[in-house]
Each structure stands twice: as structure tokens, then as C-alpha cells.
Write an enzyme that holds these catalytic residues in place. Sequence first.
Site, short mmCIF file in Angstrom:
data_model
loop_
_atom_site.label_atom_id
_atom_site.label_comp_id
_atom_site.label_asym_id
_atom_site.label_seq_id
_atom_site.Cartn_x
_atom_site.Cartn_y
_atom_site.Cartn_z
CE1 TYR A 1 0.84 -1.42 4.27
CE2 TYR A 1 1.06 0.97 4.32
CZ TYR A 1 1.32 -0.27 4.88
OH TYR A 1 2.06 -0.34 6.03
N GLY A 2 2.16 1.11 -0.04
CA GLY A 2 3.03 2.29 0.10
C GLY A 2 4.14 2.32 -0.93
CB THR A 3 7.76 2.96 -0.49
OG1 THR A 3 8.01 1.90 0.44
CG2 THR A 3 7.57 4.27 0.27
CG LEU A 4 7.32 -2.48 -0.79
CD1 LEU A 4 6.89 -3.58 0.18
CD2 LEU A 4 8.63 -2.87 -1.48
CD GLU B 1 8.24 -2.14 4.60
OE1 GLU B 1 8.25 -1.14 5.35
OE2 GLU B 1 8.09 -2.06 3.37
N1 PCA Z 1 6.19 -0.20 2.28
C1 PCA Z 1 5.23 -1.23 2.53
C2 PCA Z 1 4.64 -0.85 3.85
C3 PCA Z 1 4.84 0.62 3.95
C4 PCA Z 1 5.80 0.95 2.88
O1 PCA Z 1 6.12 2.05 2.49
C5 PCA Z 1 4.21 -1.25 1.43
O2 PCA Z 1 4.39 -0.58 0.41
O3 PCA Z 1 3.19 -1.95 1.58
#
Ligand code: PCA
Length: 120
Positions: free
Chosen positions: A8-11, A76
Site C-alpha cells: 500500500y506504500g513505497t512498494l 520494513e
Molecule cells: N512499504 C510497505 C509498507 C509501507 C511501505 O512504504 C508497502 O508498500 O506496503
Amino acid sequence: MKHKIFVYGTLKRGGSNHSLLAGQKFVTLAHTQPLYRLYALSSYPAMIEAPQNGRSIEGEIWEIEAARLPALDQLEDVAHGMYKRVPILLLPLEDTLAVEGYVYLLSTTGRRDCGEVWNE
Ligand code: PCA
């Protein structure tokens, strides 16, 4: 062995850490059950468990080689309790996919609420 993760984020595609998923398989866009909240930290977001007043968070499901998991857990900081990798509950119809994702474990007090999707 293959493994499905909800990111949900940087991935996500276009995110600063997406290279860790390079060569892996995008499955679908997906939404959690409304049991989580999403906050902005510095340059990345934190999804926390919020069973009482949660939102349906949008993310992407990727099918990855299990051998990729240690690098993701390291990113993480799972070992130090920053995030934990746990099963994520998706909306009905999407919930036939068993996925894990990274839930944030530290404080989000005073952080900006991102609503249902992190887009930065
Ligand atoms: N990376 C993980 C968790 C928060 C982040 O930035 C993601 O993208 O799901």
C-alpha cells in the site's frame, strides 16, 4: 514457492522501493476490509489495525518468490518491531486471495491521515 503480498506504500508501482518487486507478478488492485487506517510518516505510509473505526485501504497484490521476503522484512524492519507481516483482510470477492502485508506497530499520533490510499 510463491507468496502473495498486499502493498500500500513505497512498494507499489512507481514507489521508491518498488525495485524490490522487480520481475515479480502484479496480480490486481485490491481493497482491505474497513479495519485499518493509513497515516503518512516521513516519506512512507503506515497502515495500522483499527477494528473500531477503520477505512478500506487500497493497495496492490503481488505474487512473489518466497525468497524475496527476507529483503522486504528487512526494509520494513520487522526484526525491530517497526512493522509486522500479517494476513490482511480484503473485501468480500477479493478475499479469496490469501495475502500478507506490513502493519505498522509504532505510534502514529499526530500523523496525517491519508484516507484510503497513499499517493505520493
Ligand atoms: N512499504 C510497505 C509498507 C509501507 C511501505 O512504504 C508497502 O508498500 O506496503
